[in-house]
Design a protein around this motif. Structure first.
Motif, PDB file in Angstrom:
ATOM      1  N   GLY A  85      -2.039   6.440   6.667  1.00  0.00           N
ATOM      2  CA  GLY A  85      -1.594   5.212   6.779  1.00  0.00           C
ATOM      3  C   GLY A  85      -1.144   4.660   5.436  1.00  0.00           C
ATOM      4  O   GLY A  85      -1.516   4.946   4.267  1.00  0.00           O
ATOM      5  N   ILE A  86      -0.306   3.439   5.509  1.00  0.00           N
ATOM      6  CA  ILE A  86       0.055   2.808   4.217  1.00  0.00           C
ATOM      7  C   ILE A  86      -0.118   1.344   4.431  1.00  0.00           C
ATOM      8  O   ILE A  86      -0.783   0.964   3.192  1.00  0.00           O
ATOM      9  CB  ILE A  86       1.703   2.943   4.193  1.00  0.00           C
ATOM     10  CG1 ILE A  86       2.203   4.319   4.002  1.00  0.00           C
ATOM     11  CG2 ILE A  86       2.140   2.104   3.129  1.00  0.00           C
ATOM     12  CD1 ILE A  86       3.672   4.304   3.982  1.00  0.00           C
ATOM     13  N   LEU A 123      -2.730  -0.421   1.459  1.00  0.00           N
ATOM     14  CA  LEU A 123      -2.231  -1.750   0.812  1.00  0.00           C
ATOM     15  C   LEU A 123      -2.886  -2.956   0.795  1.00  0.00           C
ATOM     16  O   LEU A 123      -2.983  -3.730  -0.128  1.00  0.00           O
ATOM     17  CB  LEU A 123      -0.645  -1.745   0.990  1.00  0.00           C
ATOM     18  CG  LEU A 123       0.390  -0.509   0.235  1.00  0.00           C
ATOM     19  CD1 LEU A 123       1.674  -0.666   0.795  1.00  0.00           C
ATOM     20  CD2 LEU A 123       0.190  -0.749  -1.256  1.00  0.00           C
ATOM     21  N   THR A 124      -3.145  -3.099   1.917  1.00  0.00           N
ATOM     22  CA  THR A 124      -3.772  -4.592   2.274  1.00  0.00           C
ATOM     23  C   THR A 124      -5.234  -4.579   1.600  1.00  0.00           C
ATOM     24  O   THR A 124      -5.536  -5.826   0.919  1.00  0.00           O
ATOM     25  CB  THR A 124      -4.024  -4.678   3.947  1.00  0.00           C
ATOM     26  OG1 THR A 124      -2.871  -4.742   4.465  1.00  0.00           O
ATOM     27  CG2 THR A 124      -4.583  -6.014   4.178  1.00  0.00           C
ATOM     28  N   LEU A 125      -5.993  -3.476   1.659  1.00  0.00           N
ATOM     29  CA  LEU A 125      -7.272  -3.475   0.611  1.00  0.00           C
ATOM     30  C   LEU A 125      -7.118  -3.776  -0.492  1.00  0.00           C
ATOM     31  O   LEU A 125      -7.805  -4.370  -1.282  1.00  0.00           O
ATOM     32  CB  LEU A 125      -7.957  -2.433   1.304  1.00  0.00           C
ATOM     33  CG  LEU A 125      -9.267  -2.010   0.322  1.00  0.00           C
ATOM     34  CD1 LEU A 125     -10.322  -3.306   0.672  1.00  0.00           C
ATOM     35  CD2 LEU A 125      -9.682  -0.632   0.789  1.00  0.00           C
ATOM     36  N   SER A 165       0.039   4.897  -2.132  1.00  0.00           N
ATOM     37  CA  SER A 165       0.628   4.179  -0.919  1.00  0.00           C
ATOM     38  C   SER A 165       2.175   3.674  -0.957  1.00  0.00           C
ATOM     39  O   SER A 165       2.870   4.082  -0.237  1.00  0.00           O
ATOM     40  CB  SER A 165       0.003   3.059  -0.418  1.00  0.00           C
ATOM     41  OG  SER A 165      -1.518   3.158  -0.045  1.00  0.00           O
ATOM     42  N   ASN A 166       2.338   3.057  -2.227  1.00  0.00           N
ATOM     43  CA  ASN A 166       3.770   2.907  -2.352  1.00  0.00           C
ATOM     44  C   ASN A 166       4.749   3.936  -2.710  1.00  0.00           C
ATOM     45  O   ASN A 166       5.788   4.158  -2.219  1.00  0.00           O
ATOM     46  CB  ASN A 166       4.155   1.896  -3.632  1.00  0.00           C
ATOM     47  CG  ASN A 166       3.519   0.468  -2.986  1.00  0.00           C
ATOM     48  OD1 ASN A 166       3.903  -0.024  -1.917  1.00  0.00           O
ATOM     49  ND2 ASN A 166       3.061  -0.202  -4.180  1.00  0.00           N
ATOM     50  N   GLN A 167       4.194   4.988  -3.386  1.00  0.00           N
ATOM     51  CA  GLN A 167       5.076   6.454  -3.259  1.00  0.00           C
ATOM     52  C   GLN A 167       5.179   6.938  -2.011  1.00  0.00           C
ATOM     53  O   GLN A 167       6.364   7.314  -1.936  1.00  0.00           O
ATOM     54  CB  GLN A 167       4.097   7.357  -4.184  1.00  0.00           C
ATOM     55  CG  GLN A 167       4.759   8.591  -4.351  1.00  0.00           C
ATOM     56  CD  GLN A 167       4.066   9.892  -5.105  1.00  0.00           C
ATOM     57  OE1 GLN A 167       3.985   9.630  -6.260  1.00  0.00           O
ATOM     58  NE2 GLN A 167       3.372  10.700  -4.287  1.00  0.00           N
ATOM     59  N   ALA A 168       4.157   6.931  -1.086  1.00  0.00           N
ATOM     60  CA  ALA A 168       4.435   7.311   0.278  1.00  0.00           C
ATOM     61  C   ALA A 168       5.476   6.565   1.046  1.00  0.00           C
ATOM     62  O   ALA A 168       6.153   7.071   1.788  1.00  0.00           O
ATOM     63  CB  ALA A 168       3.101   7.445   1.063  1.00  0.00           C
ATOM     64  N   ALA A 169       5.341   5.289   0.664  1.00  0.00           N
ATOM     65  CA  ALA A 169       6.549   4.224   1.331  1.00  0.00           C
ATOM     66  C   ALA A 169       7.877   4.525   0.828  1.00  0.00           C
ATOM     67  O   ALA A 169       8.844   4.940   1.656  1.00  0.00           O
ATOM     68  CB  ALA A 169       6.108   3.032   0.881  1.00  0.00           C
ATOM     69  N   VAL A 170       7.950   4.983  -0.514  1.00  0.00           N
ATOM     70  CA  VAL A 170       9.220   5.438  -0.926  1.00  0.00           C
ATOM     71  C   VAL A 170       9.790   6.605  -0.238  1.00  0.00           C
ATOM     72  O   VAL A 170      10.815   6.779   0.079  1.00  0.00           O
ATOM     73  CB  VAL A 170       9.301   5.528  -2.284  1.00  0.00           C
ATOM     74  CG1 VAL A 170      10.723   6.092  -3.226  1.00  0.00           C
ATOM     75  CG2 VAL A 170       9.146   3.872  -3.178  1.00  0.00           C
TER      76      VAL A 170
END
Length: 415
Positions: free
Chosen positions: A290-291, A295-297, A338-343
């Motif tokens: 998950g992303i 990110l929230t944590l 997480s942000n790399q996975a989002a990109v």
């Protein structure tokens, strides 16, 4: 840049893979030889930008100004993403998550150990050591790239049979560089803002937007960004997150040296819990599908860490100082992966190189803004009041990051 590459036809195999073999293990590509130079090259830029954090005071005693040389190292990460994209096209399958995890870990791992390594190098050989360490690493990466990275795939022929032009946009590159340079000069001294710099920045930005919208193969695909709100929010979230992280990288370490009187080496050791937490959490983040959750944590911990900084003073116990650093190490590891996975999830495959480059651009705009915030808070010397002011602003930004992350519908269910 958004240069396109031809996608070759699938290469027939001489014999089928055994039925019991896992698909990813049976398929060719993404060998250790291909990924090794990508990993080595990608660690140089984050290593340099974090090693310097515990050496700022020492370097400041020798310069009036600093020049951060990052052109070559900044190009390594987006180039690595483009190489992985070409390998995916060559063999006909997506880049395995494990490969992306290793690439992310190389960058995050080097960033995590940077403050401690920088402090030890300054203590052992002086501040010049943090720059000298680049030489052997760069030479190894250069040699490995020449030996193991395959040549670029052949480009498609033009309609008239001629060789197509490279997908470069010199004017777009120049306008973007000029606009960013003017913005950097404005942000570097917010205590005494040079307001007239906003005029050339606005003109250059308008010219860049006009040119990019007119060009069929632009340096920055503004139409793609305008139609891809999830990717644009990822850049905003990444830049704001690293603004907070670099406030600690640069501001907290400077306070430890100037207000608490620690040496660069001792400051590096005090940042060790942050480094260890970032390393461990970057591995955990790479294994998490998950992303939104990670990110929230991370955003919650950034806010908590900023709150801890608001209560530090000259007589704060050592254990609390170590805890403050650790509070920022955990989100550092989670945010990067997480942000790399989002990109990777949101960016079109054909522009993944430039998309990765824009992610790093957002990250270092956050770093530049952080340095301006630190200068505004500290003035001539780091003290408790300046640290508390910086931490207060960081806490407000942390709350905004939590809201931005929790309300982002695109993150729900993403893997």
């Amino acid at each position: 840049m958004t240069g396109r590459h031809a996608v070759p036809e699938a290469i027939p195999q001489e014999s089928p893979a055994p039925a019991a073999a896992p698909a990813q293990e049976a398929a060719p590509g993404f060998s250790g030889r291909l990924t090794a130079p990508l990993l080595i090259g990608s660690l140089l830029n984050p290593l340099n930008t974090t090693m310097i954090s515990t050496a700022l005071v020492a370097i400041g005693h020798h310069f009036v100004s600093r020049l951060l040389l990052g052109i070559g190292t900044s190009a390594a990460y987006p180039a690595a993403m483009a190489v992985l994209r070409d390998e995916s096209a060559r063999i006909g399958r997506a880049t395995p998550r494990s490969v992306l995890a290793r690439l992310s870990f190389a960058a995050l791992g080097s960033a995590a150990v940077g403050p401690t390594l920088g402090g030890l190098l300054v203590m052992a050989v002086g501040w010049r050591g943090i720059f000298a360490v680049n030489v052997p690493v760069a030479l190894v990466a250069f040699g490995a790239a020449l030996l193991w990275i395959p040549a670029d795939p052949p480009r498609r022929r033009a309609a008239d049979g001629g060789t197509p032009r490279l997908g470069l946009d010199p004017l777009g590159i120049g306008l973007f560089t000029a606009a960013l340079t003017v913005l950097v000069f404005f942000l570097l001294d917010l205590a005494h803002p040079v307001w007239w710099l906003l005029a050339p920045f606005a003109v250059l930005t308008a010219a860049l937007v006009r040119w990019q919208l007119r060009r069929p193969d632009p340096f920055i695909d503004l139409r793609m960004l305008a139609g891809n709100a999830a990717l644009s929010r990822t850049y905003l979230r990444h830049g704001a997150s690293y603004l907070l992280i670099y406030c600690v990288m640069y501001g907290y370490t400077q306070w430890l040296e100037e207000a608490r009187g620690y040496s660069s080496g001792h400051t590096g050791l005090l940042m060790l819990p942050m480094s260890v937490a970032a390393l461990v959490c970057s591995l955990l983040g790479a294994r998490t599908k998950g992303i939104r959750g990670p990110l929230t944590l991370a955003c919650v911990l950034l806010t908590v860490g900023a709150g801890v900084l608001m209560f530090l003073s000259g007589d704060t116990p050592l254990a609390v100082l170590l805890l403050a650093g650790a509070c920022f190490g955990i989100p550092q590891g989670l945010i990067g992966t997480s942000n790399q996975a989002a990109v990777q999830a949101y960016a079109p495959a054909e522009v993944i190189g430039s998309a990765a480059g824009l992610q790093r651009t957002a990250q270092y705009i956050g770093a530049i803004t952080a340095s301006s915030l630190i200068a505004l808070a500290y003035g001539q010397s780091a003290g408790d009041h300046g640290l508390h002011l910086m931490a207060g602003v960081a806490a407000v930004l942390g709350v905004l990051l939590i809201v931005l992350t929790v309300t982002d519908r695109a993150l729900r269910g993403r893997t």
